[in-house]
Structure formats: C-alpha cells, structure tokens
Design an enzyme around this catalytic site. Structure first.
Site, PDB file in Angstrom:
ATOM      1  N   HIS A   1       0.834  -1.201   0.000  1.00 12.03           N
ATOM      2  CA  HIS A   1       0.000   0.000   0.000  1.00 12.03           C
ATOM      3  C   HIS A   1       0.868   1.251   0.000  1.00 12.03           C
ATOM      4  O   HIS A   1       0.600   2.218  -0.708  1.00 12.03           O
ATOM      5  CB  HIS A   1      -0.918  -0.019   1.226  1.00 12.03           C
ATOM      6  CG  HIS A   1      -1.869   1.135   1.311  1.00 12.03           C
ATOM      7  ND1 HIS A   1      -1.478   2.389   1.741  1.00 12.03           N
ATOM      8  CD2 HIS A   1      -3.196   1.242   1.039  1.00 12.03           C
ATOM      9  CE1 HIS A   1      -2.517   3.211   1.724  1.00 12.03           C
ATOM     10  NE2 HIS A   1      -3.570   2.534   1.305  1.00 12.03           N
ATOM     11  N   GLY A   2       1.880   1.274   0.838  1.00 10.21           N
ATOM     12  CA  GLY A   2       2.832   2.373   0.867  1.00 10.21           C
ATOM     13  C   GLY A   2       2.540   3.455   1.887  1.00 10.21           C
ATOM     14  O   GLY A   2       3.455   4.145   2.340  1.00 10.21           O
ATOM     15  N   ASP A   3       1.277   3.633   2.255  1.00  8.27           N
ATOM     16  CA  ASP A   3       0.914   4.647   3.255  1.00  8.27           C
ATOM     17  C   ASP A   3      -0.202   4.102   4.138  1.00  8.27           C
ATOM     18  O   ASP A   3      -1.175   4.791   4.439  1.00  8.27           O
ATOM     19  CB  ASP A   3       0.480   5.936   2.567  1.00  8.27           C
ATOM     20  CG  ASP A   3       0.331   7.104   3.545  1.00  8.27           C
ATOM     21  OD1 ASP A   3       1.047   7.123   4.561  1.00  8.27           O
ATOM     22  OD2 ASP A   3      -0.508   8.003   3.298  1.00  8.27           O
ATOM     23  N   PHE A   4      -0.053   2.853   4.554  1.00 11.31           N
ATOM     24  CA  PHE A   4      -1.136   2.161   5.251  1.00 11.31           C
ATOM     25  C   PHE A   4      -1.205   2.570   6.719  1.00 11.31           C
ATOM     26  O   PHE A   4      -0.218   2.513   7.447  1.00 11.31           O
ATOM     27  CB  PHE A   4      -0.948   0.655   5.160  1.00 11.31           C
ATOM     28  CG  PHE A   4      -2.145  -0.112   5.635  1.00 11.31           C
ATOM     29  CD1 PHE A   4      -3.204  -0.363   4.786  1.00 11.31           C
ATOM     30  CD2 PHE A   4      -2.213  -0.571   6.944  1.00 11.31           C
ATOM     31  CE1 PHE A   4      -4.320  -1.067   5.227  1.00 11.31           C
ATOM     32  CE2 PHE A   4      -3.324  -1.267   7.395  1.00 11.31           C
ATOM     33  CZ  PHE A   4      -4.381  -1.514   6.531  1.00 11.31           C
ATOM     34  N   ARG A   5      -2.381   2.982   7.134  1.00 16.13           N
ATOM     35  CA  ARG A   5      -2.665   3.364   8.511  1.00 16.13           C
ATOM     36  C   ARG A   5      -4.154   3.190   8.734  1.00 16.13           C
ATOM     37  O   ARG A   5      -4.914   2.984   7.791  1.00 16.13           O
ATOM     38  CB  ARG A   5      -2.240   4.817   8.756  1.00 16.13           C
ATOM     39  CG  ARG A   5      -2.942   5.805   7.851  1.00 16.13           C
ATOM     40  CD  ARG A   5      -2.188   7.125   7.752  1.00 16.13           C
ATOM     41  NE  ARG A   5      -2.990   8.137   7.053  1.00 16.13           N
ATOM     42  CZ  ARG A   5      -3.197   8.180   5.746  1.00 16.13           C
ATOM     43  NH1 ARG A   5      -2.668   7.249   4.960  1.00 16.13           N
ATOM     44  NH2 ARG A   5      -3.931   9.122   5.203  1.00 16.13           N
TER      45      ARG A   5
END
Length: 298
Positions: free
Chosen positions: A191-195
């Site tokens: 995803h690269g920016d998963f939160r």
C-alpha cells in the site's frame, strides 16, 4: 454547486506553493464532473493534505467518489494501477481515471468512518486483516517503484531537513535502511501509506473495511507494517509508559503476520525519522518533534 477545498487541504497546499492549483481546483473539478457526467453532492471534510474528494452520483445514479490529487501527490496512474491489481480485494475499486488531470473516480465507501472509530485493539486486528489481502505479487511489467527507490529521496531529505540535534537518529535510520535493503526477502505490492485512517467502512458485500489512498511500492511487507506501528501517535505520546508500549506494539504486529520484529523495528525507525524530516521541511516542527520522540522509543 460551489466545490470549495477543505481548509486542511488549503493550508497544506499553500505551504507547498500550490496556490495556482488551489485557484483552478473548482474549475478542474467541475470540468471532470461534466465530462464524466457526474452530479456532485458534497466535498469530504476535513479530508487530507494532498487531495480533495467529492461525493458524486454517476449518470446511472450510482454513488461514487471523485478524487482530485494535488501537484506532488502520489501519481494517480500508479494509484489506479494498484487498485486495478487488487481488483477490490482489500481495497476500494477504481472506476475510471484521468492521470493528466490527477482525477480518479472510485466506488463510494463511508468517508466519515475509518478504523480509527474502533477501539485500538479491534482496529489493529482489522487493519492487519486488510493489509494481508493487499500483499500480492505486483505482476509482470508493473509500473511501481521499489522501496529502495522510494526511500532514496526520503533519505536525502533526512540529511537536509532534520534539525542538527536529530543527527544520531538520522544516522541510525539511514544505517537501518542500508541493512534492511541488503537483506530484503520476498517482495510484494505494498500500500505504501497504510494506517488506520486509510481504511474506510464499506457497504460492499465483499468486505466491511477497504483500504484507500495507496502510494504503491514494491518491497518487503515489513515496510508497509511500519507505518501502522505508529498509528494514533498522539494517544501514544500522552500515555504512561509510551516507550514500552511502542516496543510491545511492534512485536505484536510483527508476530501477527509472521515477520521478524527487528525488521519491522528498523523500518518503523526509518519511516518515523523520514516523516519527521518532511514535517520540519514543510513548517510543522511540532509534528516533527513528536515523530522523533517516537523514533527514540524503538
């Protein structure tokens, strides 16, 4: 209907020097809506720093969401490619895109309900469940950058934007990156920016929670999980025993997906210091200080 950018987005983009894009945003949004035969309903607020999302109806009456990305945001073409690759498995579906205009039409989720609405323990379980589904092979001839490529620019920013007193942390983070890249194992589409805030409630039959807003990259899963390790940072900072709680969280997250805790700890360190440098570089020193404090707990 007048489509005004949320104040959160306006502040961030003015600080980034994107006043021209902000001035053109209503015209840009209206043009895309006319071309794609969309009926705007409302702008999602408070929204994020790098894009505006407008809830719309298609010509057939279906609910959808129109995303307009700011200059310098993750490329729409890469985001669309990742969403097409996942094809609804753990993520929102892309309906159409105009990469040149930075426009992406998505299936509509529930923009006001993310995993952050759940208790921490439940949210963490749901987040890991979603993330597992996203870690798929990137496919032959994929357009996604590698973790090494993505972090190269971040490493340079860390050297120039972090305050002098953060030099030991910067050095440690850069050393960790070198070691992690040298010993990386199996690679997947990340995803690269998963939160937690990037996972929204869904009315789709296939899943109750779906990821949005990827900044896709190819690399080891520990890199993806590292962003999740510092979720709800404000709450963590305010709690007693934050350092010990952080180390327990890292171990728990790593064990939940059978990853080496040390690799997750290393990427959590690098990503926290990289985000701190970006915060300092964009005039958010308070956020930078908090991220550096988190890094010391690892």
């Amino acid at each position: 209907m007048e489509l005004l950018a949320p104040e959160h987005l306006v502040r961030a983009q003015r600080a980034a020097g994107a006043d021209d894009w902000l001035a053109r945003l209503p015209e840009l949004t209206g043009g895309i809506a006319r071309r794609w035969e969309l009926a705007p309903e409302r702008v999602v607020a408070p929204g994020g720093r790098t894009s505006m999302t407008v809830l719309v109806r298609t010509a057939g009456g279906d609910a959808a969401a129109l995303k307009l990305a700011a200059p310098g945001a993750a490329p729409v073409a890469a985001e669309e490619a990742a969403l097409r690759r996942w094809d609804g498995l753990g993520a929102v579906r892309a309906l159409r895109a105009d990469a040149e205009a930075g426009a992406l039409l998505l299936e509509r989720l529930r923009p006001g309900t993310s995993l952050r609405s759940l208790a921490e323990a439940k949210a963490s379980l749901e987040a890991v469940s979603v993330l597992r589904r996203l870690w798929v092979p990137p496919g032959e001839g994929h357009p996604f950058p590698s973790v090494a490529q993505r972090t190269a620019g971040q490493a340079e920013l860390m050297r120039t934007a972090a305050p002098p007193e953060a030099l030991p942390l910067v050095t440690g983070a850069l050393d960790a990156r070198d070691e992690l890249l040298a010993g990386a194992g199996d690679e997947a589409l990340l995803h690269g920016d998963f939160r937690q805030g990037a996972v929204l409630a869904s009315d789709a039959e296939r899943a109750h929670w779906l990821a949005v807003g990827p900044e896709p990259v190819v690399g080891e899963p520990a890199y993806d999980l590292a962003r999740l390790a510092r979720d709800r940072l404000h709450d963590l900072v305010a709690s007693a025993g934050a350092a010990a709680a952080t180390r327990r969280r890292v171990t728990r997250l790593a064990n939940s997906v059978d990853l080496d805790p040390d690799r997750l700890r290393g990427w959590a360190l690098f990503r926290a210091v990289a985000s701190a440098a970006r915060a300092y570089g964009t005039g958010r020193p308070g956020e930078g200080e908090m991220l550096l404090e988190f890094a010391t707990w690892l």
